[in-house]
Design a protein around this motif. Structure first.
Motif: not given
Length: 122
Positions: A66-93
């Motif tokens: 949320m501190k990393n300003t983006q034009k599109l909210l889709e980009t913000v959400l994609n970045n969040m998902i990417t970081k969760v997967i990196e930290l917790y690769p066992f997450v299924q959804t």
């Protein structure tokens, strides 16, 4: 016997941020509400944090993105998902959504809403 599915989530995380497509949105900012929901098959129930998703980490991911300003909210959400997967690769959804309160457009609008979902190929 069936299989367990575990959910770890944060809901209604309130943030102020400068996301927005238009330059004035990135100057004035807005209030947002984020939900981040993870699901996975638990590794066991031995009362150890290493066996689950730590929702403190989810909060940190939300706050950082949320501190990393983006034009599109889709980009913000994609970045969040990417970081969760990196930290917790066992997450299924992963389901993450964001509400922009009182978006700057004509009329009375409570919030805009964007949601992004991820499902592991495993």
């Amino acid at each position: 016997m069936g299989q367990f599915k575990q959910t770890v989530a944060l809901k209604d995380v309130k943030c102020f941020a400068l996301h927005g497509y238009y330059p004035e949105e990135q100057l004035i900012g807005n209030h947002f509400i984020i939900d981040l929901i993870t699901e996975f098959s638990p590794h066991g129930f031995d009362d150890e944090l290493a066996q689950t998703v730590n929702y403190e980490d989810l909060n940190k991911i939300i706050r950082e993105e949320m501190k990393n300003t983006q034009k599109l909210l889709e980009t913000v959400l994609n970045n969040m998902i990417t970081k969760v997967i990196e930290l917790y690769p066992f997450v299924q959804t992963i389901n993450v959504s964001i509400k922009k309160l009182n978006p700057p457009m004509p009329g009375q609008i409570g919030h805009s809403f964007v949601q992004l979902s991820y499902t592991s190929a495993k």
